[in-house]
Design a protein around this motif. Sequence first.
Motif, mmCIF file in Angstrom:
data_model
loop_
_atom_site.group_PDB
_atom_site.id
_atom_site.type_symbol
_atom_site.label_atom_id
_atom_site.label_comp_id
_atom_site.label_asym_id
_atom_site.label_seq_id
_atom_site.Cartn_x
_atom_site.Cartn_y
_atom_site.Cartn_z
ATOM 1 N N ASP A 1 -32.615 40.124 28.280
ATOM 2 C CA ASP A 1 -33.026 38.886 27.606
ATOM 3 C C ASP A 1 -34.124 39.147 26.582
ATOM 4 O O ASP A 1 -34.243 38.423 25.591
ATOM 5 N N ALA A 2 -34.921 40.184 26.819
ATOM 6 C CA ALA A 2 -35.970 40.570 25.877
ATOM 7 C C ALA A 2 -36.133 42.082 25.951
ATOM 8 O O ALA A 2 -35.999 42.678 27.015
ATOM 9 N N THR B 1 -38.014 29.379 28.686
ATOM 10 C CA THR B 1 -36.695 29.919 29.015
ATOM 11 C C THR B 1 -35.646 28.817 28.951
ATOM 12 O O THR B 1 -35.969 27.619 28.884
ATOM 13 N N ARG C 1 -31.445 32.371 25.393
ATOM 14 C CA ARG C 1 -32.130 32.486 26.685
ATOM 15 C C ARG C 1 -33.627 32.213 26.594
ATOM 16 O O ARG C 1 -34.246 31.781 27.569
ATOM 17 N N LEU C 2 -34.213 32.485 25.422
ATOM 18 C CA LEU C 2 -35.658 32.336 25.249
ATOM 19 C C LEU C 2 -35.956 31.639 23.928
ATOM 20 O O LEU C 2 -35.434 32.043 22.881
ATOM 21 N N LEU D 1 -34.465 36.865 34.831
ATOM 22 C CA LEU D 1 -34.425 37.421 33.490
ATOM 23 C C LEU D 1 -34.432 38.939 33.582
ATOM 24 O O LEU D 1 -35.088 39.517 34.454
ATOM 25 N N PHE E 1 -42.897 32.049 25.514
ATOM 26 C CA PHE E 1 -41.559 31.466 25.444
ATOM 27 C C PHE E 1 -41.391 30.336 26.450
ATOM 28 O O PHE E 1 -42.100 30.249 27.446
ATOM 29 N N TYR F 1 -35.450 39.349 21.353
ATOM 30 C CA TYR F 1 -35.182 38.351 22.390
ATOM 31 C C TYR F 1 -33.873 37.641 22.075
ATOM 32 O O TYR F 1 -33.468 37.519 20.919
#
Length: 313
Positions: A83-84, A159, A133-134, A22, A157, A129
């Motif tokens: 991703d975040a 994933t 992905r999450l 990630l 989360f 996010y």
Amino acid sequence: MAAVLSGLAAEAAAETPPGDSLLLMFWNCENFFDYIDSGGGDSDREFSPSGEKHWSASRFYAKCGLFSKSLLYIADGEGCLPDAVGIAEIENAGVLRRLLSSTLLRKLDYRFIHYESHDHRGIDCALLYRSSRLTPLSSKPCRIDSLATRDILLTQFITSEGDSLAILVNHHPSKYGGKASEDLRTRAMKRLRTLSDSLELEGWSARVAIGDFNEQPPAALFDILPPSLEMVVPQPDSFGGSIRFNGEWQLIDLAFVSPRIMREGARFRVRPLQFLMEKDPAHPGLRPLRTYSGPRWKGGFSDHLPVLLTIGL
């Protein structure tokens, strides 16, 4: 330029980090207020069309555009979108909604998590996010005793690969105030330690604490953190710091991870953006291009540079 950025958005949306890794990012966005004086105090009034900063809708949306452009350029360089994205100094959820709806980020799958804090200036932590992905399981603001400062934002989360991950977004009290402010940062660090320990007891073996800690390693303050959180040392080729003070780069935007993530591999680096830098008039070299210098609008984004963390799970 718009066509180039739109192309980057399309390409970035299709790219993801290899395997189950990630890409996380943190950025102190420096006074990211909306342009409406809603009676929220001095800072809210200051960042309004009639306030000292003459903060207008056009200036606000220009700042939104710089954030979007920066994220896409980072994605182009990294080969994937973050991703975040942990964020500090955001005023409210309205800023985040406008950010995601008025820029090219609307083409992507970002969502946000935000809670109002008790900060005396009205600035909070938040997290963007990617919903592909999450998947959020829970989140909450974690107050630091009864202080009028930013809460630590705890998000949990699952994933897309089925792993669990807890992310703690931090913006600890600033150094204004001397010894008294150090005591405040000590209390914030103790709160972070308690949260990490509790997550570990609950079985959350993958934990990340990222944010603006307003201290540089190896300050004694970091000794407060438990073995359940280890600082990720910047890559050898990382930029020298995330903020510049009196001509010197300082690294106060940091990432800490749990032993499991450290074993799987974690890479941390500062990401300079050349279009958001300017010549330092008082010292040799460059510095981040801010939105304002005092009351004068400069059209930049922040006095901080974004930092990146790649982790394996």
